[in-house]
Scaffold this motif. Sequence first.
Motif, PDB file in Angstrom:
ATOM      1  N   PRO A 202       0.656   4.749   0.424  1.00  0.00           N
ATOM      2  CA  PRO A 202       0.022   3.426   0.509  1.00  0.00           C
ATOM      3  C   PRO A 202       0.473   2.498  -0.610  1.00  0.00           C
ATOM      4  CG  PRO A 202      -1.597   5.157   0.803  1.00  0.00           C
ATOM      5  CD  PRO A 202      -0.327   5.835   0.420  1.00  0.00           C
ATOM      6  N   ALA A 203       0.671   3.059  -1.815  1.00  0.00           N
ATOM      7  CA  ALA A 203       1.094   2.218  -2.940  1.00  0.00           C
ATOM      8  C   ALA A 203       2.467   1.616  -2.660  1.00  0.00           C
ATOM      9  CB  ALA A 203       1.118   3.041  -4.214  1.00  0.00           C
ATOM     10  N   ILE A 204       3.357   2.485  -2.105  1.00  0.00           N
ATOM     11  CA  ILE A 204       4.704   1.974  -1.794  1.00  0.00           C
ATOM     12  C   ILE A 204       4.613   0.900  -0.721  1.00  0.00           C
ATOM     13  CG2 ILE A 204       6.929   2.633  -0.787  1.00  0.00           C
ATOM     14  CD1 ILE A 204       6.495   5.399  -2.151  1.00  0.00           C
ATOM     15  N   MET A 205       3.705   1.114   0.244  1.00  0.00           N
ATOM     16  CA  MET A 205       3.554   0.164   1.342  1.00  0.00           C
ATOM     17  C   MET A 205       3.141  -1.211   0.825  1.00  0.00           C
ATOM     18  SD  MET A 205       1.404   1.223   4.655  1.00  0.00           S
ATOM     19  CE  MET A 205      -0.092   0.469   4.019  1.00  0.00           C
ATOM     20  N   ILE A 206       2.318  -1.195  -0.221  1.00  0.00           N
ATOM     21  CA  ILE A 206       1.815  -2.470  -0.749  1.00  0.00           C
ATOM     22  C   ILE A 206       2.947  -3.331  -1.296  1.00  0.00           C
ATOM     23  CG2 ILE A 206       0.416  -3.425  -2.646  1.00  0.00           C
ATOM     24  CD1 ILE A 206      -1.581  -1.181  -2.074  1.00  0.00           C
ATOM     25  N   PHE A 207       4.052  -2.710  -1.677  1.00  0.00           N
ATOM     26  CA  PHE A 207       5.188  -3.515  -2.150  1.00  0.00           C
ATOM     27  C   PHE A 207       5.605  -4.546  -1.109  1.00  0.00           C
ATOM     28  CE2 PHE A 207       6.098   0.029  -5.176  1.00  0.00           C
ATOM     29  CZ  PHE A 207       6.049  -0.748  -6.319  1.00  0.00           C
ATOM     30  N   GLY A 208       5.375  -4.212   0.161  1.00  0.00           N
ATOM     31  CA  GLY A 208       5.730  -5.144   1.219  1.00  0.00           C
ATOM     32  C   GLY A 208       5.016  -6.478   1.059  1.00  0.00           C
ATOM     33  N   ASP A 209       3.828  -6.440   0.459  1.00  0.00           N
ATOM     34  CA  ASP A 209       3.057  -7.668   0.296  1.00  0.00           C
ATOM     35  C   ASP A 209       3.559  -8.543  -0.846  1.00  0.00           C
ATOM     36  OD1 ASP A 209       1.515  -7.182   2.422  1.00  0.00           O
ATOM     37  OD2 ASP A 209      -0.121  -6.220   1.301  1.00  0.00           O
ATOM     38  N   LEU A 210       4.534  -8.038  -1.611  1.00  0.00           N
ATOM     39  CA  LEU A 210       5.093  -8.887  -2.675  1.00  0.00           C
ATOM     40  C   LEU A 210       5.934 -10.005  -2.087  1.00  0.00           C
ATOM     41  CD1 LEU A 210       6.182  -6.203  -5.265  1.00  0.00           C
ATOM     42  CD2 LEU A 210       4.232  -7.717  -5.404  1.00  0.00           C
ATOM     43  N   GLY A 211       6.277  -9.903  -0.807  1.00  0.00           N
ATOM     44  CA  GLY A 211       7.154 -10.853  -0.140  1.00  0.00           C
ATOM     45  C   GLY A 211       6.556 -12.234  -0.085  1.00  0.00           C
ATOM     46  N   PRO A 212       6.928 -13.150   0.791  1.00  0.00           N
ATOM     47  CA  PRO A 212       7.870 -12.871   1.885  1.00  0.00           C
ATOM     48  C   PRO A 212       9.302 -12.760   1.379  1.00  0.00           C
ATOM     49  CG  PRO A 212       7.361 -15.189   1.836  1.00  0.00           C
ATOM     50  CD  PRO A 212       6.496 -14.541   0.789  1.00  0.00           C
ATOM     51  N   ASN A 213      10.145 -12.154   2.162  1.00  0.00           N
ATOM     52  CA  ASN A 213      11.557 -12.090   1.805  1.00  0.00           C
ATOM     53  C   ASN A 213      12.128 -13.494   1.717  1.00  0.00           C
ATOM     54  OD1 ASN A 213      11.785  -9.335   1.630  1.00  0.00           O
ATOM     55  ND2 ASN A 213      12.202  -9.088   3.827  1.00  0.00           N
ATOM     56  N   PRO A 214      13.055 -13.694   0.782  1.00  0.00           N
ATOM     57  CA  PRO A 214      13.590 -15.064   0.643  1.00  0.00           C
ATOM     58  C   PRO A 214      14.372 -15.522   1.864  1.00  0.00           C
ATOM     59  CG  PRO A 214      14.778 -13.504  -0.757  1.00  0.00           C
ATOM     60  CD  PRO A 214      13.605 -12.766  -0.209  1.00  0.00           C
ATOM     61  N   GLY A 215      14.724 -14.601   2.757  1.00  0.00           N
ATOM     62  CA  GLY A 215      15.483 -15.008   3.941  1.00  0.00           C
ATOM     63  C   GLY A 215      16.799 -15.618   3.517  1.00  0.00           C
ATOM     64  N   ASP A 216      17.155 -16.758   4.135  1.00  0.00           N
ATOM     65  CA  ASP A 216      18.447 -17.354   3.782  1.00  0.00           C
ATOM     66  C   ASP A 216      18.278 -18.566   2.864  1.00  0.00           C
ATOM     67  OD1 ASP A 216      17.346 -19.118   5.493  1.00  0.00           O
ATOM     68  OD2 ASP A 216      19.045 -19.240   6.871  1.00  0.00           O
TER      69      ASP A 216
END
Lengths: 265, 346
Positions: free
Chosen positions: B172-186
């Motif tokens: 779950p801790a690793i999953m939370i890294f996803g919330d650091l986004g959003p990805n910068p995209g282009d």
Amino acid sequence: MAFMKNKGSRRSPFAAVLVMAAGLALTGGGYAAATAAVEQVKPASAVASAAQVEEGRKLFLANCASCHGKAAEGSAAGPSLIGVGAASVDFQVGTGRMPGQASGPQLEAKKVQFTQEQIDSLAAYVASLAPGPAVPTEEMLAADGDATRGGELFRINCAMCHNAVGAGGALTEGKFAPALKGVESKHIYEAMVTGPQNMPVFNDANLTPEDKKDIITYLKYVEENPSAGGYELANLGPVVEGLFAWVFVLGLIIAITIWLGAKSN
Amino acid sequence: MSNKSITSADSQEPEHDYAAGLAVIPADRLQDPGLEPHRVRMTDKSVKHEKAAARQVAALFFTSIVGSAFAVYAYFAFPITEELGTVRLNTLLLGLGITLGLLGIGIGAVHWAKTLMPDAEVSEERHIARGSEEVRARAVEIIKLADSESGFSRRKLIRRSLYGALALFPLPAIMIFGDLGPNPGDTLRHTMWKKGTRLAKDPSGLPIKASDVTIGSVFHVIPEGLSELEHHKLEEKAKAAVLLVRLDPADIKESDERKSWSYDGIVAYSKICTHVGCPVALYEQHTHHLLCPCHQSTFDVTDACKVVFGPASRPLPQLPITVDAEGYLIAQSDFTEPVGPSFWER
């Protein structure tokens, strides 16, 4: 004359005279007014007498021609001066950069070698060769503009070389941007217009005369107002601060350490 | 504490256990010089010096009192007013007072310790780190006892399910890294520049005519419309800032594909250094070098801004420009490569 004889004419015999007088008055007056207007627009220094130009030519031949050529056409030793304008001469000679004494990465400001009168003559001669930027007038130099706006323009256009408060800075291969403290407003203005040595040109389309005035106002403001936060260490930024920290603060720390570790006798 | 009790080597363990690591012990190895002979201080020898030292310490503490009191006085006596110069005087005097207050205590305390407190040399013996055999045997005993009491080795089901639980709980801790986004995209690849955007002066936002740019001129350029942006103005400026220079066309070395990117000797390059993104704007009119003030990366404007010195790894991206019908400089397109420092995906 025909109008004297032609008594049957509806025109008065004085009509032609009147028309001619009116015409003369109009054109002559108009010309006088126009000349006066042109005279007003022209900077005072741009009005050079033939004698002054001749005097300048003699000075040029004696002092400048060996590098810049007899007709200021330039040589391997010095660039052509045709079209550089009076402002360039006034800056280079007026700050002592010209005549140059030794070749190197940069010609430095040194003791001025001519009187202002001689500089004006030289400038008049060079300006007579081809049109170029004129020496700015007093009005353009008065430091009564907007210092805040000048500060923003200075930071965008000048600070990267000259430092945010005009303390100067290093360039590549031994060249440097000089400090602007104590430099005459006239010379700052002329430098912007002519781009001496490695400085780029900031023409009136880039920085308008009003912009230039604001920049000068800002520089004079910075010069006259002491740093409120304490000793500014020449304003040169991290280099000076780092040197101070290493030499004085670290030295103090070492001295304290030695004192702490030393035995009392 | 007497010297004898501290320095005597009455430990049960050998002082050095050379067998542990040192293969060869040379016969002429350096001998332990022991402690220097004790030097008696002047304050121990004469009562006069002792009293003087005591007075010095007290004087230092008194200096501290004076300093602190002066700091309080200076705070009220030299207040900060509308006039900027008063800031300097206020901070200077306040700082001096506080410095005296602290230094007086510090120097006094050290001086006290050095001249008047007991002056005995102390040396601490180093002991080997290995525990005694009894301690080691006892430790093994405790671990075995804990194992048998908890049944860790015996109860396989519990043990294996515990392994599973331990393996999964960090997920779950690793999953939370996803919330650091959003990805910068282009967003790192594109700037405000697009086909037809006029080049404008920074900060006024006025468009620039090609005829305004004389040889040797430098213009600090932003895209027209940037000044009117309401959101992300600085972010857009940080990507889109451009430096405009006019050179003698004979000086410029241009590759065939970039022949059409300049206009009559006018070239436009990104102002963002490809090293760590500082504004590169120190232009030298004679050498046509662009210098970055942060780490001295130097770019050659005549040669597609390739790096001639410093840590930057790539040339500055060039903005393809041309003029519109009214003579104003416009962009032909966005930059053809991402501006600024390297990032993983480029």
